[in-house]
Write a protein that holds these residues in place. Structure first.
Motif, PDB file in Angstrom:
ATOM      1  N   ALA A 284     -26.120 -33.582  19.659  1.00 37.01           N
ATOM      2  CA  ALA A 284     -26.420 -34.400  20.842  1.00 37.01           C
ATOM      3  C   ALA A 284     -27.724 -33.941  21.501  1.00 37.01           C
ATOM      4  O   ALA A 284     -28.568 -34.760  21.874  1.00 37.01           O
ATOM      5  N   LEU A 285     -27.891 -32.621  21.616  1.00 39.41           N
ATOM      6  CA  LEU A 285     -29.115 -32.097  22.250  1.00 39.41           C
ATOM      7  C   LEU A 285     -30.349 -32.503  21.456  1.00 39.41           C
ATOM      8  O   LEU A 285     -31.384 -32.840  22.026  1.00 39.41           O
ATOM      9  N   ASP A 286     -30.236 -32.493  20.130  1.00 40.52           N
ATOM     10  CA  ASP A 286     -31.375 -32.881  19.303  1.00 40.52           C
ATOM     11  C   ASP A 286     -31.715 -34.360  19.522  1.00 40.52           C
ATOM     12  O   ASP A 286     -32.875 -34.732  19.651  1.00 40.52           O
ATOM     13  N   LEU A 287     -30.666 -35.183  19.613  1.00 44.55           N
ATOM     14  CA  LEU A 287     -30.903 -36.627  19.764  1.00 44.55           C
ATOM     15  C   LEU A 287     -31.521 -36.970  21.118  1.00 44.55           C
ATOM     16  O   LEU A 287     -32.148 -38.007  21.274  1.00 44.55           O
ATOM     17  N   ILE A 288     -31.307 -36.106  22.141  1.00 37.98           N
ATOM     18  CA  ILE A 288     -31.960 -36.375  23.426  1.00 37.98           C
ATOM     19  C   ILE A 288     -33.187 -35.465  23.607  1.00 37.98           C
ATOM     20  O   ILE A 288     -33.727 -35.337  24.708  1.00 37.98           O
ATOM     21  N   ASN A 289     -33.609 -34.866  22.478  1.00 41.91           N
ATOM     22  CA  ASN A 289     -34.857 -34.090  22.477  1.00 41.91           C
ATOM     23  C   ASN A 289     -34.800 -32.849  23.376  1.00 41.91           C
ATOM     24  O   ASN A 289     -35.794 -32.474  23.967  1.00 41.91           O
ATOM     25  N   LYS A 290     -33.622 -32.245  23.462  1.00 45.58           N
ATOM     26  CA  LYS A 290     -33.492 -31.034  24.290  1.00 45.58           C
ATOM     27  C   LYS A 290     -33.181 -29.817  23.438  1.00 45.58           C
ATOM     28  O   LYS A 290     -32.781 -28.770  23.946  1.00 45.58           O
ATOM     29  N   SER A 291     -33.327 -29.968  22.130  1.00 44.33           N
ATOM     30  CA  SER A 291     -33.030 -28.875  21.221  1.00 44.33           C
ATOM     31  C   SER A 291     -34.289 -28.043  21.015  1.00 44.33           C
ATOM     32  O   SER A 291     -35.395 -28.585  21.014  1.00 44.33           O
ATOM     33  N   HIS A 292     -34.114 -26.723  20.895  1.00 48.56           N
ATOM     34  CA  HIS A 292     -35.278 -25.866  20.659  1.00 48.56           C
ATOM     35  C   HIS A 292     -35.558 -25.776  19.162  1.00 48.56           C
ATOM     36  O   HIS A 292     -34.632 -25.697  18.358  1.00 48.56           O
ATOM     37  N   LYS A 293     -36.829 -25.781  18.814  1.00 50.83           N
ATOM     38  CA  LYS A 293     -37.188 -25.685  17.400  1.00 50.83           C
ATOM     39  C   LYS A 293     -36.878 -24.281  16.891  1.00 50.83           C
ATOM     40  O   LYS A 293     -37.148 -23.289  17.562  1.00 50.83           O
ATOM     41  N   TYR A 294     -36.260 -24.228  15.713  1.00 48.84           N
ATOM     42  CA  TYR A 294     -35.916 -22.948  15.089  1.00 48.84           C
ATOM     43  C   TYR A 294     -37.030 -22.615  14.104  1.00 48.84           C
ATOM     44  O   TYR A 294     -37.122 -23.227  13.052  1.00 48.84           O
ATOM     45  N   GLY A 295     -37.908 -21.692  14.417  1.00 47.09           N
ATOM     46  CA  GLY A 295     -39.030 -21.361  13.543  1.00 47.09           C
ATOM     47  C   GLY A 295     -40.311 -22.001  14.042  1.00 47.09           C
ATOM     48  O   GLY A 295     -40.366 -22.557  15.143  1.00 47.09           O
ATOM     49  N   ALA A 296     -41.348 -21.952  13.202  1.00 50.07           N
ATOM     50  CA  ALA A 296     -42.695 -22.367  13.646  1.00 50.07           C
ATOM     51  C   ALA A 296     -42.927 -23.864  13.491  1.00 50.07           C
ATOM     52  O   ALA A 296     -42.272 -24.508  12.718  1.00 50.07           O
TER      53      ALA A 296
END
Ligand code: ZN
Ligand code: ZN
Length: 411
Positions: A399-411
């Motif tokens: 859900a967080l990814d779909l609302i663009n609130k997820s943190h990128k894992y890696g570079a």
């Protein structure tokens, strides 16, 4: 386009197994559910193991998992969660219990474990708060009355354990046993002693309380003894708003679920007319959820009732109530700027009258989701959807990814 709001709609125990009474269909598959089907058609579907494959979830452990708090790490028994839901603000280290007002006769035998489903017990609770004194044990306590015969207790103080038994014999016509420590740890003994002292003092107060005297005169069983169970030590929960960057509310008539919401930092929104049963005012609940989405980023709404029918083993009643739920959900179709997640917390198959580990159907609908070809919201149709099979703890990250609130894992 990206949604900014998230609504988790948990249809408690709606998932099931094939029912003989429904020609081998599940109640959800047998029900006419145009609203849920449209959500499925417009979303990405799948099935979900709320905790893990083969693990039979409780409603408490499954909701913790869905909110991203793995129960293996955070679950500390039902008591602290019920206590929080009943209105006791639990802080780390407090020991929480669920309580029942019960009836004992002159010989000390339990004649009714629910005191004739007594209600309006607030005056009894107030007398207990005023009269019981645990200071000789170096302890304080909180006590709140809940719905019907229910109440909650929390012990406050240093060096308390939570491995203690209950004084509920689960039977009538017997004497309630003393609360016992389950280990040699002095902390558990301290809690057991405090429980027994609390039970003794409260029984003295309840015995000749005017409200109970009146009940006896009216021929009703008095609430003259407290049965306490479900001991658990309140843990420290990282708070939802800080953890996810989302403000949130919980809407549920079940104190267990509202308690879970509150311990993780969601605001509980009471809705008049909701009962947690099949006679609940679902329209009011859906209106409340939509109103909350106007002021909060995240709303968890639990609709009970189908679970109850499953526990009763009533497939046809469960199907019919699912149709009632479906109708009430219609206003959700107009939600804008919202990621709508619909799922169950566990299966409650009519055939086994309890929760099972069967995965539950799930759909996510909102801007950006990769709509799949599933057009029906039921256990079998959703299994063909684009989410495939996920775990409950995957839901918040997705859900967080779909609302663009997820943190990128890696570079
Ligand atoms: Zn449940
Ligand atoms: Zn249940």
């Amino acid at each position: 386009m990206i949604a900014h709001k998230v609504l988790f709609l948990v249809l408690d125990g709606i998932s099931d197994r094939p029912c003989e009474a429904l020609n081998g269909l599940t109640p959800l598959a047998a029900a006419r559910t145009p609203v849920l089907d449209r959500i499925a058609a417009e979303g990405v579907c799948g099935i979900m193991d709320s905790i893990g494959p083969g693990i039979r979830p409780g409603s408490d452990t499954s909701h913790l998992s869905l909110l991203g708090y793995p129960p293996q790490e955070y679950y500390t028994g039902r008591g602290p969660l019920e206590a929080e839901g009943t209105g006791i603000h639990m802080t780390a280290g407090m020991i929480g219990f669920r309580c029942n007002f019960a009836t004992v006769d002159a010989n000390g035998l339990i004649t009714d474990r629910r005191a004739g489903r007594i209600s309006g017990t607030e005056p009894l609770a107030e007398a207990i708060r005023e009269g019981v004194d645990l200071s000789a044990l170096g302890l304080a306590f909180r006590f709140e009355s809940g719905a019907g015969h229910r109440a909650a207790l929390a012990l406050v103080g240093e060096g308390l354990g939570d491995k203690v038994s209950s004084n509920d014999p689960k039977n009538e016509g017997v004497r309630p046993p003393a609360v016992q420590p389950c280990t040699d740890d002095p902390a558990d003994k301290k809690t057991a002693d405090a429980c027994n002292e609390f039970i003794r003092q409260s029984a003295e107060i309840l015995f000749d309380h005017p409200a109970n005297v009146r009940r006896v005169e009216e021929g009703l069983p008095p609430g003259n003894l407290l049965l306490i169970r479900g001991a658990g030590k309140m843990g420290a929960f990282p708070q939802f708003p800080e953890r996810y960057g989302l403000s949130g509310s919980v809407i549920s008539a079940a104190t267990l679920i509202s308690g879970i919401g509150k311990v993780v930092g969601l605001e509980h929104i009471p809705v008049p007319g909701t009962t947690g049963s099949t006679n609940s005012d679902l329209d009011a609940k859906v209106r409340a959820a939509i109103a909350e989405l106007g002021r909060k980023d995240f709303v968890l709404m639990n609709i009970k009732g189908a679970d109850e029918a499953g526990h009763d083993g009533k497939g046809i009643q469960k199907r019919d109530f699912i149709e009632v739920i479906d109708k009430a959900l219609e206003p959700l179709l107009d939600l804008e700027d919202t990621l709508l997640v619909v799922c169950a917390d566990h299966s409650t198959p009519c055939a086994i009258k309890d929760h099972s580990a069967d995965p539950v159907p799930i759909v996510i609908r909102g801007p950006g989701v990769r709509v799949d070809r599933t057009v029906r919201f039921d256990e079998v149709s959703c299994a063909e959807g684009g989410l495939h099979r996920i775990r409950g703890c995957d839901l918040m990250p997705i859900a967080l990814d779909l609302i663009n609130k997820s943190h990128k894992y890696g570079a």
